[in-house]
Design an enzyme around this catalytic site. Structure first.
Site, short mmCIF file in Angstrom:
data_model
loop_
_atom_site.label_atom_id
_atom_site.label_comp_id
_atom_site.label_asym_id
_atom_site.label_seq_id
_atom_site.Cartn_x
_atom_site.Cartn_y
_atom_site.Cartn_z
N SER B 143 0.81 -1.22 0.00
CA SER B 143 0.00 0.00 0.00
C SER B 143 0.84 1.27 0.00
CB SER B 143 -0.92 0.00 1.22
OG SER B 143 -1.86 -1.04 1.09
N GLY B 176 0.21 -8.94 -12.53
CA GLY B 176 -0.53 -9.68 -13.55
C GLY B 176 0.15 -9.58 -14.90
N GLY B 398 -25.01 -27.29 1.58
CA GLY B 398 -23.99 -28.13 0.97
C GLY B 398 -23.91 -27.94 -0.53
N THR B 419 -8.21 -6.21 -1.22
CA THR B 419 -6.79 -5.87 -1.07
C THR B 419 -6.21 -5.14 -2.26
OG1 THR B 419 -6.42 -7.79 0.36
CG2 THR B 419 -4.48 -6.85 -0.71
N GLU B 421 -5.71 -2.95 -5.83
CA GLU B 421 -6.10 -1.57 -6.16
C GLU B 421 -6.27 -0.75 -4.88
OE1 GLU B 421 -6.38 -0.53 -9.45
OE2 GLU B 421 -5.62 -2.53 -9.87
#
Lengths: 637, 637
Positions: B143, B176, B398, B419, B421
């Site tokens: 951050s 990425g 289930g 988390t 961006e």
């Protein structure tokens, strides 16, 4: 506070089962590679690997502790639960497959069967030579087991039962060991004898012979799941499957050769609940496993927060440790406190279970209280795990998202804990039912509608008088504070307990009153129940919270004076005040908390977090999770 | 209420981008097989498949809407966000890879670069011929971007920058497109020119040539992740990597051949924040995607609850539908209402973004308010998604655990939204900073310590007067109810808004006061911040909640009279009252809610749930998720 060694906390948490727990920790640490390995394994290989490791662990005797010694078991129910809990430190597919095999399948043979079943199967089950399924849940009926639509009809001509899946959605679903490895299944079916329906019973049915489905049995794979992909869950259909009469697990009811149905328990409803009562071990096990999984997550997140620096906050020169931020303390430390509380509450329910299942406690009332406590503890422990693991993942940021750092598996694998062995919401209703009926023997047979009618027929006072909390409260009523008057010390443990007891009793009375007024107003019992349902769940929640706090408090009180006791005292305060804080609106609404006092509680939770901050590492080290099982090298430094 | 067609709700939600949204829905529905297919694909193949589908979708122009038309884009920023949001209905790896390529990488070239970069790269980027990375985050600094330790030093002799990873933990992480497909990376590094440090800047760096790492670049795969395994996240190290001077993305600062650093923005801090401001698109995109993912989850869970029966509750003859249980309504319907609210709040931030990035709004103040709103909406939208998807999974029991029923991917893939961006907690601090400083131009350069010192230097009144909420509140101060007096109608929308505004202003004043008194008491600014941090987060939360409610309210008010408006009115009430209910303790603590009124709000939320129950199917159908994308055949019937 003088220095405390983490091992003294571990001993405290381990309690009487320290030896067994250490053995399991060692066994898992030796097989820690499994955690890395399975991450990349395709599903089929993952399942095989888990089977292999399970058999390997079984050879050490750690999975059979709950079975009688004559069949190769350990003859110690409590120890078997403790061992299971501890196994949750490792791969959770291994845990759940163990639970399916030894807890559910083996447990059903042991608890519902008689000598003929024990002699025939138990030694092989304990040794892992015979793998099996617990086939209760149907696709169309999860929580409402009484409504299963698999039917077992007795054929007196051949002395056999004929098993049939009677409806499209009546196939058995989510059954562990079904897709690949199970040879036998304990099948829950509606028993029909001489044309008469006798309710749900369990039978041993071969489902697979030499790796292929037995005649009349259809097996399907449940396919990929969110987690637990090392467990081979599947579906089972039965079409004219014949099993001998002796396949009926006949501890509570039997059918003679001539086709006569016999049971010592007269009421069908009670018989059913007696059989279901054997499920209580599964619930206690899952609750304990959920707590252990939370401990792993907290160990990683707290240690990360003690290593990771981010932003300059305390000086211009150096970035601050995450755990020096007030918000980060708030995120993690109350969860640490709560986890200790849950651990001690779990100890109580495990001991109760041991006593009931070892014949130490023999009363029906004790068994019903155990069932309620097991249901409630399971619900709160598994929700706690979901919440804790999520919070820990977020507290580790992007690193928490990498599979190597364990949260991936912890999250995905534990997610279903809130559902299996009884959906949490349904379990809390069961807890409430016990409270509302004082665990009377009739309550086992009541459905929701009966419950509404029953409670509507009693005076509210009668409902309350039957509850234990009422009796407790009478003794302490004087000290229930009224908002704004006589404020006890905010860290007074009696005060915390009194608040929790007051809430429970008040909510219970409120539920009883609402059910009654609804019925009196001429509304349908079902509609009344639906409207009051959130209060029903609420009272169960309040009840279990009180039990958890009592367990922690009792544990603190039995500790000798000293540093450990002082630390546990702080944790117990943080745990209790966090619970009161979370529901402080309720206490204000009911005149037991002034707005000033409420704000003081928030401030005190913050202060306790700061006070516990220096002990954070010690507290998570106390959980005793072996380093090998933490992985997350990168997070821990 | 007269009958409403679901498509009219869809039109309302789609707004001005209905056409684009329909195109994306169609494109995803045509490729719905991807959802089944990737479930069983090994990671490497999953990544290739996602790349393939992404290029295929790109050919339709739906991923390039935000780029100028001369480079093959659509020239419409708002439309590009809408298209991205809508893509979250499908496979989320496809979404995130699209975000990396077109939003982050392409967006950085567009926003931070100048014509030379645009001409050279944009057409290839838009067409998907050139894949790239956005290399900002470092392992040691998530951050706190200002502290990255990658360095780009200008070498005047060769007119090149030399890129260097200077510390062990300074490698770029979680990037990425890095592990497999990226050829270029926009690398954020500390610029050093003539021995002088100039702060963080972005450069275009080739990282891979013909499939292998470029000289001096080391690439590592991040390995398996909790979700999004179709995206190839990786790590990058740079060792003496040389790039030409013109590689610097020089919209806000440049280096001349001779080695002179030039920038129109004088302050280094402000320059940094201006560059970071381009991140705002990413935040708006992720927030919108989180809302869409919530819609998919709610569609499945609500439809399941309208089909699944469990336990006899309303009559002895038939089991009840899940959604006829009060508790089940409570679980799902407030989340539906909240999702509508978030959708309208997202519309506002998307429109603001469009205006700022299309040059319609040009003031610095508008840009700063946008950044704050984007940060806050992203935080609340992504937490909403985490909570909603979890609740929906549990509400499907289930069955919700089977991968085929979508929750597996929805949960695992969206988990990191809280988390990336920008960590949500950090983003809310940014929001609070804007509030405390009135979005003044200085605020961009302040760190936590500066902020404490700044606020401590102002009168509390000054802090308040600078905020918009204060001005709004003055007009309505008369109607802020005092507990127990003058209770407005519980469904009065003015009342809801006034309560939310009051909370925000009161909390803001509280934070300012606490910061001041801490500093006055001589405590270190860092320690003061840590103690007040939960209030800082709290005020940001309250602020964003107010914005969300205002957006929903404004939307309702612009609707013509009629059935749709009546329905939206109910939903808006449920959304607002749920927010007030969740924080009712605070309102009681601050004298704005009597205990009786507080209880009345709980009852009203229950009543609204019952009133909305008949419209549940309509409301989720309104989300317009194509049947093909729901999978979950088994749950939906």
């Amino acid at each position: 506070m003088t220095a405390i060694d983490a091992t003294s906390l571990t001993s405290l948490l381990d309690g009487r089962y320290a030896g067994v727990r250490q053995d399991v920790r060692k066994a898992l640490a030796e097989r820690a590679d499994l955690l890395d390995e399975v991450e990349e394994l395709p599903r089929a290989e993952y399942r095989e690997r888990v089977r292999e490791v399970l058999l390997d662990v079984s050879a050490s005797g750690l999975t059979g502790l709950g079975f009688p010694k004559e069949y190769g078991g350990g003859g110690d129910v409590g120890a078997s639960i403790a061992a299971f809990e501890e196994m949750a430190g490792g791969d959770l597919s291994l845990l759940v497959k163990s639970g399916v095999q030894f807890g559910l399948f083996g447990g059903a043979i042991l608890q519902l069967g008689t000598e003929r079943h024990h002699d025939r199967y138990l030694a092989d089950i304990v040794a892992g030579r015979l793998l099996g399924c617990f086939a209760m849940t149907e696709h169309g009926h999860g929580s409402n087991v009484a409504a299963v639509a698999t039917v077992a009809t007795y054929d007196p001509a051949t002395h056999e039962f004929v098993i049939e899946t009677t409806r499209e959605d009546a196939y058995k679903d989510y059954i562990g060991n079904a897709a690949c490895h199970g040879e036998l299944a304990v099948v829950f079916a509606q028993l029909v004898v001489g044309g008469e329906e006798r309710g749900v019973h369990a039978l041993v049915v071969p489902i697979r012979v030499d790796g292929t489905a037995a005649p009349g049995v259809r097996i399907e794979d449940d396919g990929p799941k969110m987690g637990l992909n090392g467990v081979d869950n599947g579906r089972l259909w039965f079409s004219g499957v014949r099993v001998p009469r002796t396949s009926l697990l006949n501890r509570f009811a039997d059918v003679t050769e001539a086709g006569e149905y016999v049971s010592e328990i007269e009421s069908a409803g009670r018989r059913f609940f007696t059989m279901l009562g054997t499920l209580v071990q599964g619930r206690v096990s899952v609750g304990g496993a959920a707590i252990r999984a939370s401990e792993v997550a907290l160990t990683i997140a707290v240690r990360y927060a003690l290593r990771r620096r981010q932003f300059e906050a305390s000086s211009d020169a150096e970035e601050s440790l995450l755990l020096d931020y007030g918000q980060h303390q708030r995120r993690l430390l109350p969860l640490v406190a709560r986890t200790y509380a849950m651990r001690f509450a779990q100890e109580v329910v495990r001991d109760d279970l041991h006593d009931v299942f070892s014949g130490v406690s023999t009363s029906e009332h004790a068994r019903r209280e155990l069932e309620s406590r097991a249901a409630g503890t399971k619900a709160l422990a598994t929700w706690h795990a979901t919440r804790t693991i999520q919070e820990c993942r977020e507290a580790c940021g992007g690193a928490g998202y990498l599979a190597v750092n364990r949260f991936t598996a912890l999250k995905a694998d534990t997610d279903v804990f809130t559902t299996f062995e009884g959906d949490n919401t349904v379990l809390l209703q069961l807890v409430a039912k016990g409270l509302l009926t004082g665990y009377s023997s009739e309550f086992e047979e009541m459905d929701q509608l009966d419950l509404v009618r029953f409670v509507a027929g009693l005076a509210v006072e009668t409902v309350l008088e039957r509850t234990a909390v009422h009796k407790l409260l009478e003794r302490v009523r004087d000290v229930v504070p009224i908002a704004g008057e006589r404020e006890p010390d905010i860290l007074d443990s009696d005060y915390h307990l009194t608040m929790l007891r007051f809430r429970e009793e008040h909510m219970l009375a409120g539920v009883a009153r609402r059910l009654q007024s609804g019925v009196k107003a001429g509304r349908e019992p079902g509609a009344v129940f639906s409207t009051v349902q959130d209060h029903v769940i609420g009272v169960a929640h309040a009840h279990v919270e009180r039990l958890i706090h009592e367990a922690f408090r009792a544990k603190v009180r039995e500790l000798p004076e000293g540093a450990v006791r002082d630390l546990m005292d702080l944790l117990c305060d943080l745990s209790a005040l966090s619970v009161i804080e979370a529901d402080r609106a309720w206490f204000m609404e009911h005149g037991r908390l002034s707005s000033e006092r409420s704000k003081a509680i928030i401030a005190e939770v913050n202060r306790l977090c700061r006070e516990l901050r220096p002990h954070a590492r010690l507290l998570v080290d106390g959980f005793g999770v072996p380093e090998e099982l933490l992985r997350a090298e990168d997070l821990l430094g």
